[in-house]
Scaffold this active site. Structure first.
Site, PDB file in Angstrom:
ATOM      1  N   TRP A 102     -23.419  36.998  15.026  1.00 50.90           N
ATOM      2  CA  TRP A 102     -24.454  38.062  15.580  1.00 50.90           C
ATOM      3  C   TRP A 102     -25.161  37.881  16.815  1.00 50.90           C
ATOM      4  O   TRP A 102     -24.870  38.824  17.670  1.00 50.90           O
ATOM      5  CB  TRP A 102     -25.555  38.403  14.570  1.00 50.90           C
ATOM      6  CG  TRP A 102     -24.980  38.988  13.141  1.00 50.90           C
ATOM      7  CD1 TRP A 102     -25.074  38.351  11.861  1.00 50.90           C
ATOM      8  CD2 TRP A 102     -24.521  40.115  12.875  1.00 50.90           C
ATOM      9  NE1 TRP A 102     -24.604  39.206  11.321  1.00 50.90           N
ATOM     10  CE2 TRP A 102     -24.257  40.553  11.735  1.00 50.90           C
ATOM     11  CE3 TRP A 102     -24.038  41.016  13.824  1.00 50.90           C
ATOM     12  CZ2 TRP A 102     -23.701  41.430  11.162  1.00 50.90           C
ATOM     13  CZ3 TRP A 102     -23.526  42.194  13.367  1.00 50.90           C
ATOM     14  CH2 TRP A 102     -23.265  42.577  11.759  1.00 50.90           C
ATOM     15  N   ASP A 172     -33.654  39.196  17.088  1.00 51.89           N
ATOM     16  CA  ASP A 172     -32.920  39.606  16.062  1.00 51.89           C
ATOM     17  C   ASP A 172     -33.220  39.212  14.756  1.00 51.89           C
ATOM     18  O   ASP A 172     -32.359  38.228  14.311  1.00 51.89           O
ATOM     19  CB  ASP A 172     -31.337  39.920  16.386  1.00 51.89           C
ATOM     20  CG  ASP A 172     -30.646  40.590  15.173  1.00 51.89           C
ATOM     21  OD1 ASP A 172     -31.184  41.031  14.255  1.00 51.89           O
ATOM     22  OD2 ASP A 172     -29.319  40.578  15.296  1.00 51.89           O
ATOM     23  N   LYS A 196     -31.530  44.309   4.741  1.00 54.09           N
ATOM     24  CA  LYS A 196     -31.761  42.988   4.276  1.00 54.09           C
ATOM     25  C   LYS A 196     -33.134  42.676   3.574  1.00 54.09           C
ATOM     26  O   LYS A 196     -32.947  42.473   2.324  1.00 54.09           O
ATOM     27  CB  LYS A 196     -31.443  41.866   5.023  1.00 54.09           C
ATOM     28  CG  LYS A 196     -29.857  41.552   5.605  1.00 54.09           C
ATOM     29  CD  LYS A 196     -29.498  42.486   6.740  1.00 54.09           C
ATOM     30  CE  LYS A 196     -28.024  42.265   6.940  1.00 54.09           C
ATOM     31  NZ  LYS A 196     -27.727  42.492   8.412  1.00 54.09           N
TER      32      LYS A 196
HETATM   33  C1  PLP Z   1     -26.927  42.782   9.413  1.00 53.82           C
HETATM   34  C2  PLP Z   1     -27.119  41.899  10.591  1.00 53.82           C
HETATM   35  C3  PLP Z   1     -27.067  43.080  11.777  1.00 53.82           C
HETATM   36  C4  PLP Z   1     -26.111  44.237  12.002  1.00 53.82           C
HETATM   37  O1  PLP Z   1     -26.928  45.140  11.369  1.00 53.82           O
HETATM   38  P1  PLP Z   1     -26.482  46.693  11.410  1.00 53.82           P
HETATM   39  O2  PLP Z   1     -27.700  47.493  10.845  1.00 53.82           O
HETATM   40  O3  PLP Z   1     -25.498  46.972  10.340  1.00 53.82           O
HETATM   41  O4  PLP Z   1     -26.213  47.213  12.697  1.00 53.82           O
HETATM   42  C5  PLP Z   1     -27.203  42.273  13.139  1.00 53.82           C
HETATM   43  N1  PLP Z   1     -27.824  41.137  13.180  1.00 53.82           N
HETATM   44  C6  PLP Z   1     -28.090  40.265  12.256  1.00 53.82           C
HETATM   45  C7  PLP Z   1     -28.794  39.157  12.268  1.00 53.82           C
HETATM   46  C8  PLP Z   1     -27.856  41.032  10.802  1.00 53.82           C
HETATM   47  O5  PLP Z   1     -27.979  40.169   9.768  1.00 53.82           O
END
Ligand code: PLP
Length: 360
Positions: A102, A172, A196
């Site tokens: 990521w 993030d 999540k």
């Molecule tokens: C799931 C995730 C993403 C991507 O999320 P989307 O909503 O599919 O764009 C980005 N960063 C992390 C750390 C994630 O777990």
């Protein structure tokens, strides 16, 4: 009806009581005669839903009035562009830490908009570790420092908040927001895709320090501008109303569990149990440096790869679903977010024990 234990990394399991409440309110939200999905986002009813959700998030995470809370769209991935477009301002570069897939994606996207310095990386060690902060080559003139507190795919999680000095820290937090107490005042921006720990995919929650608003590039798409979004209460256009409502239900559920400190203790216990079992076993293993093992995403491999599909099939028979590891990593991964009950972790360990006994 029969619910499974769903270990999917995202979209992920939601609290059953949240889904039931959504079901009960589906046709007629509290006497309004309509579903939340059908309501005007400008209606008093929806404004109350939206404001309550924001306040509950503020209460849970300890977000002060120095921060705006935004309910945006496009998932966390859209923030990979939104962050540099909002924060680069008149600076020439931003600092990034690379700890996995990521962060790598965030870095690649930011490079479309400015100069990126990767000031530390654990790529050489296969992303099994967090680079020692004393070695980070950070730039005091960077527009911001970006990192990924929990690498969802690798199962690697920081156990500290980086010290970025006067440079705004951007995180993030898609896969570990609200999973344990965090001092929000250390951050310039926190963003998190909802699927999540919060609710349905597509929604992305952004917590941004107000002094960082209004620095966006002129050519930024209006919909991505944090200031426009904040000034319009996240309703410059039609927000993702139903996702916002569901996020609000999850926040209320989390409050009823005792809040972030209580869920953090539960998450620690769930993770300790599962890693403890893996470490004690000769058959399963996890490659991450123990200090930085994720509480949310637990990857593990079997000593014999040829047993992977038998393992997954047996798990499915016990209604333990989505344990297959990410295609880039292989093996298995159990995501045990806030909404995964401890009984789900116990059921997984029982199955792993039985499988090892039978097949190893
Ligand atoms: C799931 C995730 C993403 C991507 O999320 P989307 O909503 O599919 O764009 C980005 N960063 C992390 C750390 C994630 O777990």
């Amino acid at each position: 009806m029969s619910r499974t234990y769903n270990f999917c990394a995202g979209p992920a399991t939601l609290p059953e009581s949240v889904l039931k409440q959504a079901r009960d309110e589906m046709l007629d939200w509290r006497g309004s005669g309509m579903s939340v999905m059908e309501m005007s986002h400008r209606s008093d009813e929806f404004l109350a839903i939206a404001e309550t959700a924001e306040q509950d998030l503020r209460d849970l995470a300890g977000v002060s009035d120095d921060y705006a809370v935004l309910f945006m769209q496009g998932g966390a991935s859209s923030q990979f562009a939104t962050v540099p477009l909002n924060l680069l301002g008149d600076k020439t570069s931003a600092d990034y830490i690379n700890t996995g897939i990521w962060s790598t994606k965030a870095i690649a996207e930011a490079r479309r908009y400015g100069h990126v310095n990767v000031v530390a990386s654990s790529e050489a060690s296969g992303f099994r570790d967090i680079p020692d902060q004393a070695q980070w080559q950070t730039d005091p003139n960077a527009a911001y420092l970006h990192y990924t507190p929990n690498e969802t795919i690798g199962g690697l999680e920081y156990d500290f908040i980086p010290d970025s000095g006067k440079v705004p820290l951007v995180a993030d937090m898609s896969s570990n927001i609200l999973s344990r107490p965090v001092d929000v005042s250390s951050f310039g921006v926190i963003y998190a895709g909802a699927q999540k720990n919060i609710g349905p995919s597509g929604l992305v929650v952004v917590i941004v320090r107000r002094d960082l608003l209004g620095k966006a590039r002129k050519e930024i798409p209006t919909m991505m501008d944090y200031k426009v979004t904040a000034d319009n209460g996240s309703m410059y256009n039609t927000p993702s109303t139903y996702s916002w409502y569901l996020a609000g239900l999850t926040f209320q559920w989390l409050k009823a569990q005792g809040g972030v400190a209580a869920i953090g203790e539960l998450n620690a216990r769930k993770a300790r149990k599962l890693y403890g079992f893996i470490d004690a076993s000769e058959f399963y293993s996890n490659p991450i440096v123990p200090r930085f093992r994720s509480w949310m995403n637990v990857p593990f491999v079997l000593a014999d790869d040829s047993l992977n599909s038998a393992f997954l099939q047996g798990a499915e028979e016990r209604r333990l679903l989505n344990l297959k590891g990410h295609r880039s990593v292989g093996g298995m991964r159990a995501s045990i977010y806030n909404a995964m009950p401890e009984a789900g972790v116990d059921a997984l360990i029982d199955y792993m024990k039985a499988f090892e006994k039978e097949r190893a």
